[in-house]
Write an enzyme that holds these catalytic residues in place. Structure first.
Site, PDB file in Angstrom:
ATOM      1  CE  LYS A  26      -3.565  -0.048   2.760  1.00  0.00           C
ATOM      2  NZ  LYS A  26      -4.743  -0.148   1.881  1.00  0.00           N
ATOM      3  NE  ARG A  96      -7.030   3.773   4.377  1.00  0.00           N
ATOM      4  CZ  ARG A  96      -8.257   3.442   3.977  1.00  0.00           C
ATOM      5  NH1 ARG A  96      -8.567   2.178   3.825  1.00  0.00           N
ATOM      6  NH2 ARG A  96      -9.159   4.355   3.732  1.00  0.00           N
ATOM      7  N   GLY A 105      -8.318  -7.161   4.312  1.00  0.00           N
ATOM      8  CA  GLY A 105      -9.174  -7.271   5.481  1.00  0.00           C
ATOM      9  C   GLY A 105      -8.593  -8.030   6.651  1.00  0.00           C
ATOM     10  CG  MET A 107      -2.908  -7.211   9.331  1.00  0.00           C
ATOM     11  SD  MET A 107      -1.233  -6.760   8.884  1.00  0.00           S
ATOM     12  CE  MET A 107      -1.389  -6.626   7.095  1.00  0.00           C
ATOM     13  NE  ARG A 352      -6.039  -4.550  -2.594  1.00  0.00           N
ATOM     14  CZ  ARG A 352      -6.571  -4.735  -1.388  1.00  0.00           C
ATOM     15  NH1 ARG A 352      -5.803  -4.664  -0.315  1.00  0.00           N
ATOM     16  NH2 ARG A 352      -7.850  -4.985  -1.243  1.00  0.00           N
ATOM     17  CG  HIS A 468     -14.185 -10.009   3.903  1.00  0.00           C
ATOM     18  ND1 HIS A 468     -14.545 -11.293   4.273  1.00  0.00           N
ATOM     19  CD2 HIS A 468     -12.893  -9.865   4.244  1.00  0.00           C
ATOM     20  CE1 HIS A 468     -13.495 -11.882   4.829  1.00  0.00           C
ATOM     21  NE2 HIS A 468     -12.491 -11.041   4.835  1.00  0.00           N
ATOM     22  CB  SER A 777      13.324 -42.077  -9.505  1.00  0.00           C
ATOM     23  OG  SER A 777      12.177 -41.291  -9.262  1.00  0.00           O
ATOM     24  CB  CYS A 844       8.717 -40.585  -8.366  1.00  0.00           C
ATOM     25  SG  CYS A 844       9.677 -41.760  -7.384  1.00  0.00           S
ATOM     26  CE1 TYR A 864      11.172 -38.888 -13.478  1.00  0.00           C
ATOM     27  CE2 TYR A 864      13.198 -39.119 -14.751  1.00  0.00           C
ATOM     28  CZ  TYR A 864      12.277 -39.631 -13.839  1.00  0.00           C
ATOM     29  OH  TYR A 864      12.461 -40.877 -13.301  1.00  0.00           O
TER      30      TYR A 864
END
Length: 888
Positions: A26, A96, A105, A107, A352, A468, A777, A844, A864
């Protein structure tokens, strides 16, 4: 001296957008808007570093902070031409929060700070509107008392509702100036009753109370929950933004609103938002009043009889349109903006990066490439890989019958079916029991965040498209219908009623978040179709990535899904899962419980054609793509008969007594089976099992190759090895079987033999193992268990606390522990490649579908990753992002 405070206003700023880590999102964006010469009320930002200091030093501030705040406040006063704390033109400010990551919303915020019994009269005189002044004062008392003094806002809502009932008012706007004077007096009286102290009148005391409350809100329950859900580190902290107030509640020429530069639900390139006349910002997002559409087109589509901003304030709308176009072009992303109109003058309060659904994110990214705003690689980086999960689940079948209960606003798209619950705690509890729930609220608040995350969908009777509930649901990928005004919700009775129809907690409803419909009962779903923007973005991702992406698939059906999602092979086919079929389990148990090799071979002969058919189906679907088949891995006790009926069935097949069979089963009991007789140890004890599986794999590959003309080259993987000698013992058996098949069929088989690296010793001895193994693997599930000495099945009872208390950054079974498990993987890679430079390297475990872990796998040079079929798109995108980041 450390600079703790950064000022902005009057077309100049000490900060900029690139300083987000220090100023929070912000604060950085307010500075940037000033630098762009947009109309921004003056103010200043207290940095995130102060937040860190505040918590590290027992909620105390740096010594120089007060003087820097005083200086910045004087600068705001000079720009605004107002005096903080008194005078004929009192300066009022908002306080704020502002973390570097958007936490809508979560904080605390305080508006109208600086009002007291004296300044409210000065504001009334200055504005010529006593009603506006006291309306602002009552808002400040309510907000400050709730946030700073700990007096719940419910007290003030009760007072206001009772006052309205007593005077036959229906709306807040019905109250006169004298009414608000009385309400303010009632509010202050309640504060003193609840806090044993009068409401603070000193503006400086008010300011430092609000600053401390906003910093403290970084550690409130909802903020902690949101950070956990969004993987936001606690160490980031929040900034605090103090800014001169502008008022949207000064009458019919004033307004406040929230808007998105593109549609956050669909991604369509249209200005999208809502506003309220004669209101302050929290009125729009709280859902207390139903807001109006910003554009005339949106008003017509919504069939609203309330005027749009475009028609009501055309000059303001024109200015707002120019600003949003400038902001989107500057940031090259869809923006979420907040604005206030004070007496027909437009002020920008925030911009934002806007929260959006995944479908919207894909469309926006693809459209921006086509518009020349982004490159394909930049578009790939704009999509959170985990968010693709939203697209991989069913939607409502358009042809299925529907019983409409009511309609609301299509706040967040998608479909959800579940049992009705009316509070967030119950939603979380039922989710933990494996139940799908729909959270039904009059309106949601930040305190509901844990229940919203647990719910399959969200339904509210109040609130608009920027409320919200709508914003948070879109960010979480939860379907949401908001503003279903016909609903009458009774929390005490746990019922919702619409036009004479009453449903209770536990009743099942279906939400169509795309259409804004609430439906009775369960409506049929259809499978997702992944094309259009998704296909285009994934094409760019595939062109960018280095890592291959395979899938873990144990059946032809799994393999088919994997191919549909873009898998380039199978990295893990677990043969044991094939054994649990009802037609096979008796033969498997017969094999396990046989008292000698002859008995085992008799049972194995029954399993051979079944296994061969399994592999045939998988090889056919994969059409020559690589398939890694892991030989039997789990401990034998998993297959043993448990019930008397199962024991009797096996005893009958084996032609032995039930008690003899029970004794044999008891002899196989292990105290710690996951570290016991499993994997290659099982195969070494019973090599005939390995021989049967090798024959099934190789005969199937030969059959499919002969029938299709494709080259089928299975990768046979030996599990749980710790040494070269173990590997060689079993690889020799496999090669012997291969030679027999080649002689029997007069063919040459193409196959490779490798191993899972899933034990610390295997990583340390990888150089020796690689002398024989043609591929590795990494099985990171077992590697994590054995590295930490933690049972994955039992870890849930305490690992959550480790994460919550900051002892671990994340559960190591969710993301690879790079310092420990990851170090073992690096050792395994380096030593394996030293012996065999061209060794194929993969992973894997469950980690193979987790984005952070995929980045690590790319970093250490794996070839991979192999994950569950439904995570293949996530892995493809994460792998692409890893490559883009690596390139810099």
């Amino acid at each position: 001296m450390t600079k703790w405070v950064y000022s902005f206003g009057d077309g100049a700023a000490e900060g900029e957008a690139a300083m987000k880590n220090l100023l929070g999102g912000k604060g950085a964006n307010l500075a940037e808007m000033c630098n762009l010469d947009l109309p921004v009320p003056p103010g200043f930002t207290i940095t995130t570093e102060v937040c860190g200091h505040y918590f590290e030093h027992g909620e105390k501030y740096p010594d120089a902070l007060k003087s820097q705040v005083d200086e910045a406040l004087q600068n705001v006063s000079a720009i605004a031409g107002a005096e903080f704390g008194g005078g004929d033109n009192p300066l009022l400010v908002s306080v704020r929060s502002g973390s570097r990551a958007s936490m809508p919303g979560m904080m605390d915020t305080v508006l109208n700070l600086g009002l007291n019994d004296v300044t409210v009269e000065a504001l009334a005189k200055l504005s010529g509107d006593r009603r506006f002044a006291y309306d602002s004062y009552r808002r400040f008392i309510q907000m400050y008392s709730d946030v700073v003094l700990g007096v719940s806002h419910d007290h003030f809502e009760d007072i206001l509702e009772s006052f309205k009932e007593d005077n036959d008012y229906s709306l807040d706007t019905d109250l006169s100036a004298d009414d608000w004077v009385q309400v303010v007096a009632d509010f202050k009286e309640r504060v003193e009753e609840e806090s044993d102290a009068p409401f603070p009148q000193n503006p400086n005391e008010q300011l430092w109370g609000a600053i401390g409350a906003v910093f403290s809100s970084w550690m409130n329950r909802r903020a902690i929950t949101y950070r956990r859900l969004q993987n936001i580190p606690e160490s980031w902290g929040t900034a605090v933004n103090i800014q001169a107030m502008v008022f949207g509640n000064m009458g019919d020429t004033s307004a406040t609103g929230v808007a998105f530069t593109r549609n956050p639900s669909t991604g369509e390139n249209e200005f999208f938002g809502e506003f309220l006349v004669n209101a302050q910002g929290e009125d729009v997002v709280a859902g207390i009043r139903t807001p109006q559409n910003i554009t005339e087109q949106a008003r017509l589509e919504a069939e609203s009889d309330m005027p749009s901003l475009e028609s009501l304030m055309p000059e303001v709308f024109s200015s707002l349109t120019s600003i949003y176009e400038k902001l989107e072009a500057h940031y090259r992303d869809m923006q979420d903006i907040e604005f206030t109109v004070q007496d027909s003058k437009l002020w920008m309060l925030q911009t934002r990066t806007g929260k959006r659904t995944t479908r919207a994110a894909l469309r926006i990214a693809v459209d921006m490439v086509e518009e020349g705003l982004l490159t394909p690689e930049e578009a790939v980086m704009r999509i959170e890989p985990e968010s693709l999960d939203q697209l991989l689940h069913p939607t409502l079948d358009p042809d299925a019958p529907r019983k409409l209960l009511t309609t609301g606003l299509p706040a967040s798209p998608g479909a959800a079916v579940g049992e009705i619950v009316f509070d967030p705690d119950t939603a979380e509890q039922m989710k933990s029991q494996g139940k799908d729930v729909i959270l039904v609220r009059i309106e949601t608040s930040p305190e509901d965040i844990h229940g919203m995350h647990a719910a399959a969908g969200i339904l509210t009777s109040r609130g608009g498209m920027t409320s919200h509930a709508a914003v948070v649901a879109r960010g979480m990928g939860r379907p949401c219908v908001s503003g279903a005004g016909a609903l009458r919700i009774d929390y005490a009775k746990k019922t919702l009623t619409v036009m004479g129809t009453t449903l209770n907690a536990g009743d099942v409803i279906t939400l169509d978040g795309s259409a804004g419909q609430v439906l009775v009962g369960k409506v049929a779903m259809r499978q997702p179709e992944l094309s259009g923007d998704f296909a285009k973005l994934m094409q760019w991702a595939d062109g960018a990535r280095r890592l291959g992406v395979r899938a873990n698939a144990d059946t032809p059906a799994d393999a088919k899904v994997a191919r549909e999602f873009g898998a380039e092979g199978i990295g893990l086919c677990r043969t044991e899962h094939m054994f649990f079929d009802n037609e096979r389990i008796v033969a498997v148990r017969e094999m396990i419980l046989a008292s000698d090799e002859a008995g085992r071979r008799t049972a194995i002969a029954k399993l051979l054609p079944m296994q061969r058919d399994d592999f045939t189906g998988i090889f056919e679907i994969m059409e020559g793509l690589p398939v890694t088949v892991r030989l039997l891995d789990p401990p034998l006790h998993e297959f043993l008969p448990k019930t008397d009926e199962d024991v009797a069935a096996v005893a009958d097949v084996m032609n032995i007594g039930v008690e003899e069979l029970r004794a044999r089963a008891e002899s196989l009991h292990e105290f710690n089976p996951m570290l016991g007789h499993r994997g290659c140890r099982l195969a070494i004890t019973y090599p005939e099992i390995t021989e049967m599986q090798a024959r099934a794999i190789l005969e199937a590959s030969a059959d499919v190759s002969a029938r299709t003309g494709q080259s089928i080259s299975p990768e046979i993987m030996i599990p749980l090895v710790t040494s070269k000698i173990e590997f060689d013992f079993l690889a020799g058996r496999i090669r012997k079987v291969a030679a027999e098949i080649e002689a029997e069929r007069n063919i040459k088989l193409d196959y490779t033999i490798g191993t899972m690296i899933e034990l610390p010793r295997a990583c340390l001895k990888a150089d020796e193992i690689a002398e024989s193994a043609e591929f590795f693997s990494f099985g990171t599930n077992d590697l994590t268990q054995t590295c930490f000495g933690i049972s994955r099945d039992d870890a849930g009872t305490f690992l959550t606390e480790y994460v919550e208390k900051g002892l671990l950054p994340i559960d190591p079974f969710i993301a690879i522990d790079q310092e420990g498990v990851g170090e073992l993987m690096k050792i395994g890679v380096e030593r394996g490649q030293k012996t065999r430079p061209d060794i194929k390297l993969g992973i894997c475990g469950e980690h193979a579908g987790e984005p952070q872990s995929i980045h690590f796998c790319n970093e250490i040079g794996l070839d991979y990753v192999s994950c569950s079929p439904y995570r293949v798109p996530i892995a493809r995108l994460a792998a692409a992002q890893a490559t883009v980041i690596e390139k810099g």
